[in-house]
Design an enzyme around this catalytic site. Structure first.
Site, PDB file in Angstrom:
ATOM      1  N   GLU A 185      -2.877  -7.964  10.959  1.00 42.00           N
ATOM      2  CA  GLU A 185      -2.689  -8.702   9.720  1.00 42.00           C
ATOM      3  C   GLU A 185      -3.853  -9.665   9.457  1.00 42.00           C
ATOM      4  O   GLU A 185      -4.275  -9.848   8.320  1.00 42.00           O
ATOM      5  CB  GLU A 185      -1.364  -9.468   9.748  1.00 42.00           C
ATOM      6  CG  GLU A 185      -0.134  -8.585   9.707  1.00 42.00           C
ATOM      7  CD  GLU A 185      -0.041  -7.756   8.433  1.00 42.00           C
ATOM      8  OE1 GLU A 185      -0.731  -8.068   7.442  1.00 42.00           O
ATOM      9  OE2 GLU A 185       0.716  -6.764   8.432  1.00 42.00           O
TER      10      GLU A 185
ATOM     11  N   CYS B 125       4.883   7.105  -8.792  1.00 39.96           N
ATOM     12  CA  CYS B 125       5.553   5.943  -8.218  1.00 39.96           C
ATOM     13  C   CYS B 125       7.066   6.141  -8.212  1.00 39.96           C
ATOM     14  O   CYS B 125       7.664   6.493  -9.244  1.00 39.96           O
ATOM     15  CB  CYS B 125       5.199   4.686  -9.014  1.00 39.96           C
ATOM     16  SG  CYS B 125       6.019   3.196  -8.402  1.00 39.96           S
TER      17      CYS B 125
ATOM     18  N   CYS C 262      10.072  -0.061 -13.758  1.00 44.36           N
ATOM     19  CA  CYS C 262       8.872  -0.884 -13.963  1.00 44.36           C
ATOM     20  C   CYS C 262       8.713  -1.261 -15.438  1.00 44.36           C
ATOM     21  O   CYS C 262       8.484  -0.397 -16.297  1.00 44.36           O
ATOM     22  CB  CYS C 262       7.637  -0.125 -13.468  1.00 44.36           C
ATOM     23  SG  CYS C 262       6.101  -1.052 -13.648  1.00 44.36           S
TER      24      CYS C 262
ATOM     25  N   CYS D 205       0.229   1.663  -6.487  1.00 43.23           N
ATOM     26  CA  CYS D 205       0.124   0.606  -7.500  1.00 43.23           C
ATOM     27  C   CYS D 205      -1.165  -0.183  -7.275  1.00 43.23           C
ATOM     28  O   CYS D 205      -1.160  -1.396  -7.051  1.00 43.23           O
ATOM     29  CB  CYS D 205       1.343  -0.303  -7.422  1.00 43.23           C
ATOM     30  SG  CYS D 205       1.558  -1.370  -8.867  1.00 43.23           S
TER      31      CYS D 205
ATOM     32  N   CYS E  55       1.001   5.854 -11.714  1.00 39.74           N
ATOM     33  CA  CYS E  55       2.364   5.501 -12.126  1.00 39.74           C
ATOM     34  C   CYS E  55       3.304   6.690 -12.132  1.00 39.74           C
ATOM     35  O   CYS E  55       4.503   6.548 -11.838  1.00 39.74           O
ATOM     36  CB  CYS E  55       2.335   4.849 -13.504  1.00 39.74           C
ATOM     37  SG  CYS E  55       1.401   3.299 -13.552  1.00 39.74           S
TER      38      CYS E  55
END
Length: 524
Positions: A68, A233, A239, A223, A230
């Protein structure tokens, strides 16, 4: 500017309870179907993960923590080889805690934002010194580790310890902004509160770690910032940004599917809004690749009287010398201090700020003189003697194809460094002659290294660019000088065989051949 109330924002963009349940199920189904394989992910079953010992879970937490931190403002593909090498070098928190800062920075070289590496080392030492040497097991506990912010704490706690806690990063902000069509400045305090509240509502209570990874995965793969996919997705029917884009693009004439798709992408990419950006500060730097060579090489150099002979020797100089590296103070001042504090670099000096008052700029010769004077001051502080007897050659090597000075550029989030690079070759005696002055006034640590060993130091990746620039000049100069000399000899022989040479022509040719090679001596 009007203040945005976070409660108003939340009421406008909150998820209904049935939406939350549906989004959790569809998001996790998509993630389970085919997420990317990462070396820091634990792909064991839920039961196997639940049965992990405390020590095994601590090791998993360490891997997630390192990943991370590396992934902050760095692409996954770039991070993976660094992560693998890091875990081989520092396989446990204790191994990292026992390392030196130079070891850590060396392993980090090329990833940028070097303070992250220092924070990892400090955090590892903090954990190793506390009790049983095992890391915290909650987000609150991880938030107390040096350099760990709310996002990283949430990631570790949810992924490794199954704590129901949210996380928010750039990918999550983009996904949430589009899901709810939030047009406010995404980095405004009220917006940041909104993202955390929305993420807290959405996080799955049974699989919080997988759900948080699913949110980040969607933002990183589908995204995306500039090219969202899209139609692929799993959440497109929920959305708001996508639905608005479809409605707005309907009236496109002629049924042009490509134009329709492009209009949809443009409309979706309007979210999140682009916040105000400050201009990058321009900083001019002078960098000197200082190389010292053995006394016998210095003697051979001085014995080579002609410019052509010396040019042919430059590659030999390069091959046998050592290079000066200087360590910046851990608490460095100046525009680039926080970014580069504690790193090893070539001798570098920040030049006077650029004049924006409309005055005439100084000519190149004057600018070079000022630059060299600034560099000389730094080198003398390091104890180098720069008399004519000790400096064999000095030249500006960062030039374009047209021969004009061209800086090497390094861009940071808020800075742009323009670095003109010199190559200076000195005798071994030069570094010995100035030891007394260094003992009296040296400001930084220093060392001399052969080129293959430079990588062993924790140095910024731009050091390699400086070295490459000087090496290219040294080796190119030798090849060019040899070719020019061979070509000139052949041409003169052909001319001599074709016609007699007058006394005037003889002397004209001699003067021409004796002219110095452009750029051989430092005149820039």
């Amino acid at each position: 500017m009007a203040t945005v109330d976070v409660e108003d924002l939340h009421r406008a963009h909150a998820f209904a309870p049935d939406e939350v349940a549906t989004l959790r199920a569809e998001w996790l189904a998509w993630y389970d179907f085919g997420h990317r394989a990462m070396p820091w992910r634990n792909e064991a079953s839920a039961n196997e993960r639940a049965a992990l010992s405390r020590a095994d879970r601590a090791q998993w937490a360490y891997r997630v923590w390192v990943s991370e931190v590396m992934l902050q403002q760095t692409q996954v593909d770039r991070v993976i080889p660094y992560f693998v090498a890091w875990m081989e070098r520092f396989p446990t928190i204790k191994a990292l805690a026992d390392a030196t800062i130079d070891d850590v920075r060396s392993a980090w070289t090329g990833l940028g934002y070097y303070r992250r590496a220092a924070f990892l080392l400090e955090g590892a030492r903090q954990i190793a010194a506390a009790g049983d040497g095992l890391p915290p097991e909650t987000a609150a506990g991880w938030a107390g580790v040096k350099g760990v912010g709310p996002y990283t704490a949430g990631a570790i706690a949810s992924i490794v310890y199954n704590e129901v806690t949210p996380l928010v990063d750039g990918n999550v902000i983009r996904v949430l902004a589009r899901l709810r069509a939030v047009g406010a400045n995404p980095k405004a305090p009220s917006s940041m509160k909104l993202w955390w509240r929305l993420a807290a509502v959405l996080v799955d209570t049974a699989r919080p770690g997988d759900f948080n990874q699913a949110m980040m995965e969607l933002g990183a793969t589908l995204c995306t910032k500039a090219a969202p996919r899209c139609t692929e997705c799993p959440l497109n029917k929920h959305c708001r940004a996508y639905r608005q884009a479809l409605s707005a693009a309907r009236p496109i004439e002629g049924g042009d599917e490509h134009a329709f798709a492009q209009a949809v992408v443009r409309a979706v990419c309007a979210y999140p809004a682009v916040g105000p950006r400050s201009a990058k500060k321009e900083v001019d730097l002078a960098v000197c690749v200082v190389q010292r060579v053995p006394d016998e090489m210095a003697t051979a150099w001085r014995a080579a009287r002609s410019e052509a002979a010396r040019a042919a020797m430059e590659a030999q100089l390069w091959a046998c010398g050592e290079f000066l590296l200087v360590k910046r103070p851990e608490q460095a001042a100046g525009a680039n201090g926080k970014l580069l504090a504690g790193l090893w670099q070539l001798p570098t000096v920040e030049l006077a700020a650029r004049d924006d008052d409309g005055e005439e700029p100084v000519d190149e010769v004057t600018a070079a003189s000022l630059r060299q004077a600034a560099v000389d001051t730094v080198l003398r502080e390091q104890g180098l003697c720069l008399s004519d007897a000790h400096v064999l050659c000095r030249k500006l090597v960062s030039r374009g194809a047209d021969g004009e000075p061209r800086p090497i550029v390094q861009t940071f989030s808020h800075l742009r460094h323009a670095m003109l690079v010199e190559w200076m070759v000195i005798t071994h005696a030069s570094s010995v002659a100035g030891r007394a002055s260094r003992a009296a006034g040296a400001r930084d640590e220093m060392c001399w290294l052969s080129e293959p060993n430079i990588g062993s130091k924790g140095a910024s990746s731009v050091v390699a660019k400086h070295i490459d620039c000087a090496r290219a000049h040294a080796t190119r100069g030798a090849a060019g000088a040899s070719a020019a000399a061979a070509g000139g000899d052949a041409k003169r022989k052909r001319k001599a065989a074709a016609q007699p040479v007058s006394i005037a022509a003889y002397f004209a040719g001699s003067l021409a051949s004796a002219a110095p090679v452009a750029g051989r001596d430092e005149t820039s």
